[in-house]
Design a protein around this motif. Structure first.
Motif, PDB file in Angstrom:
ATOM      1  N   THR A 166      -5.276  -0.153  12.512  1.00  0.00           N
ATOM      2  CA  THR A 166      -4.031   0.470  12.089  1.00  0.00           C
ATOM      3  C   THR A 166      -3.148  -0.547  11.389  1.00  0.00           C
ATOM      4  O   THR A 166      -3.363  -1.761  11.487  1.00  0.00           O
ATOM      5  CB  THR A 166      -3.275   1.039  13.293  1.00  0.00           C
ATOM      6  N   GLN A 167      -2.118  -0.053  10.688  1.00  0.00           N
ATOM      7  CA  GLN A 167      -1.222  -0.967   9.974  1.00  0.00           C
ATOM      8  C   GLN A 167      -0.525  -1.939  10.913  1.00  0.00           C
ATOM      9  O   GLN A 167      -0.240  -3.074  10.530  1.00  0.00           O
ATOM     10  CB  GLN A 167      -0.198  -0.172   9.170  1.00  0.00           C
ATOM     11  N   THR A 168      -0.255  -1.524  12.135  1.00  0.00           N
ATOM     12  CA  THR A 168       0.415  -2.417  13.082  1.00  0.00           C
ATOM     13  C   THR A 168      -0.474  -3.590  13.478  1.00  0.00           C
ATOM     14  O   THR A 168       0.018  -4.606  13.955  1.00  0.00           O
ATOM     15  CB  THR A 168       0.830  -1.648  14.348  1.00  0.00           C
ATOM     16  N   GLU A 169      -1.785  -3.451  13.278  1.00  0.00           N
ATOM     17  CA  GLU A 169      -2.722  -4.516  13.611  1.00  0.00           C
ATOM     18  C   GLU A 169      -3.085  -5.369  12.390  1.00  0.00           C
ATOM     19  O   GLU A 169      -3.839  -6.336  12.521  1.00  0.00           O
ATOM     20  CB  GLU A 169      -3.998  -3.912  14.203  1.00  0.00           C
ATOM     21  N   MET A 170      -2.574  -5.013  11.230  1.00  0.00           N
ATOM     22  CA  MET A 170      -2.938  -5.688   9.989  1.00  0.00           C
ATOM     23  C   MET A 170      -1.873  -6.695   9.580  1.00  0.00           C
ATOM     24  O   MET A 170      -0.689  -6.549   9.906  1.00  0.00           O
ATOM     25  CB  MET A 170      -3.129  -4.653   8.873  1.00  0.00           C
ATOM     26  N   THR A 171      -2.295  -7.728   8.854  1.00  0.00           N
ATOM     27  CA  THR A 171      -1.355  -8.675   8.282  1.00  0.00           C
ATOM     28  C   THR A 171      -0.684  -8.034   7.067  1.00  0.00           C
ATOM     29  O   THR A 171      -1.205  -7.055   6.507  1.00  0.00           O
ATOM     30  CB  THR A 171      -2.067  -9.954   7.836  1.00  0.00           C
ATOM     31  N   ILE A 175      -2.280  -5.047   4.609  1.00  0.00           N
ATOM     32  CA  ILE A 175      -1.594  -3.772   4.366  1.00  0.00           C
ATOM     33  C   ILE A 175      -1.494  -3.505   2.872  1.00  0.00           C
ATOM     34  O   ILE A 175      -1.770  -2.404   2.393  1.00  0.00           O
ATOM     35  CB  ILE A 175      -0.188  -3.782   5.007  1.00  0.00           C
ATOM     36  N   ILE A 176      -1.119  -4.542   2.122  1.00  0.00           N
ATOM     37  CA  ILE A 176      -0.969  -4.398   0.674  1.00  0.00           C
ATOM     38  C   ILE A 176      -2.314  -4.092   0.024  1.00  0.00           C
ATOM     39  O   ILE A 176      -2.443  -3.156  -0.773  1.00  0.00           O
ATOM     40  CB  ILE A 176      -0.361  -5.682   0.078  1.00  0.00           C
ATOM     41  N   ALA A 177      -3.341  -4.871   0.371  1.00  0.00           N
ATOM     42  CA  ALA A 177      -4.660  -4.686  -0.233  1.00  0.00           C
ATOM     43  C   ALA A 177      -5.214  -3.296   0.059  1.00  0.00           C
ATOM     44  O   ALA A 177      -5.799  -2.640  -0.817  1.00  0.00           O
ATOM     45  CB  ALA A 177      -5.623  -5.760   0.265  1.00  0.00           C
ATOM     46  N   ALA A 178      -5.037  -2.821   1.298  1.00  0.00           N
ATOM     47  CA  ALA A 178      -5.548  -1.510   1.673  1.00  0.00           C
ATOM     48  C   ALA A 178      -4.850  -0.401   0.897  1.00  0.00           C
ATOM     49  O   ALA A 178      -5.481   0.584   0.491  1.00  0.00           O
ATOM     50  CB  ALA A 178      -5.372  -1.302   3.180  1.00  0.00           C
ATOM     51  N   ARG A 179      -3.556  -0.552   0.667  1.00  0.00           N
ATOM     52  CA  ARG A 179      -2.827   0.479  -0.083  1.00  0.00           C
ATOM     53  C   ARG A 179      -3.187   0.442  -1.564  1.00  0.00           C
ATOM     54  O   ARG A 179      -3.315   1.487  -2.213  1.00  0.00           O
ATOM     55  CB  ARG A 179      -1.320   0.305   0.114  1.00  0.00           C
TER      56      ARG A 179
END
Length: 217
Positions: free
Chosen positions: A2-7, A11-15
């Motif tokens: 989840t986003q809360t577990e991501m750096t 988050i940016i790369a996934a979006r």
């Protein structure tokens, strides 16, 4: 994950990966943009182009080939059907409008779609590289960067203060806080990342912006 577990960079790369369409020819800048392929949906395959003379770059498979690197000098692989060519042909592809999407980092971006991402006055830099050509030649320009600089100041400004890479060329800005689109009517806030409030984005964004349809309703 989840986003809360991501750096923030994840988050940016996934979006950014969600902006890609199957079959897109994509050029990725050094650093954060190279993370984007890790988050592509299963039904989306892109063709990676690198300005140092490759199309069809992929992950390293087996032994590292010292002669096969991406534009940032990192080891890379080549997918079946990939090709090698000289810099002249590489930039003919870029300047000729054959790159669908380019993803770059940014030092500053402003509400008019200007981007500064290649130098800070007084600091040694190797040069602009292919960034100037990419932001003018690619069909879609995505800036992938953290929302604020190391001092906490906004990187999304009313007007860039650093030397420009390109003027009026940016289409989309993705940060760990939000997604903006640059339109003929100014900067539009399209999306907030999970857990981010509108007040937070307003506080950390110098540029003026309006709300997209989903946030305005």
């Amino acid at each position: 994950m989840t986003q809360t577990e991501m750096t923030p960079k994840q988050i940016i790369a996934a979006r950014v990966a969600k902006e890609m369409k199957n079959g897109d020819v994509v050029n990725l800048g050094i650093g954060l943009p190279t993370m984007v392929p890790n988050y592509l949906p299963e039904n989306v395959e892109v063709i990676l182009q690198s300005e140092n003379g490759y199309i069809g770059l992929g992950p390293v498979n087996g032994d590292i080939d010292p002669d096969l690197v991406n534009a940032g000098g990192q080891p890379a692989g080549i997918n079946p059907g990939g090709a090698f060519f000289d810099s002249l042909f590489s930039f003919e592809l870029i300047r000729g409008g054959h790159v669908d999407v380019t993803v770059l980092g940014g030092l500053e971006v402003d509400q008019n779609g200007n981007i500064a991402n290649w130098m800070v006055p007084g600091k040694m830099v190797p040069g602009m590289g292919g960034a100037m050509d990419l932001v003018t030649g690619a069909k879609k320009v995505i800036v992938a960067m953290e929302h604020c600089n190391k001092k906490g100041g906004s990187k999304i400004l009313k007007e860039c203060t650093l030397p420009l890479t390109g003027k009026g060329v940016v289409d989309v800005i993705v940060t760990e806080l939000a997604v903006f689109r640059v339109t003929d009517y100014g900067l539009v806030l399209e999306e907030l990342m999970d857990g981010v409030t509108l007040d937070t984005v307003k506080e950390k964004t110098e540029a003026e912006f309006t709300l997209g349809e989903k946030l305005a309703n």
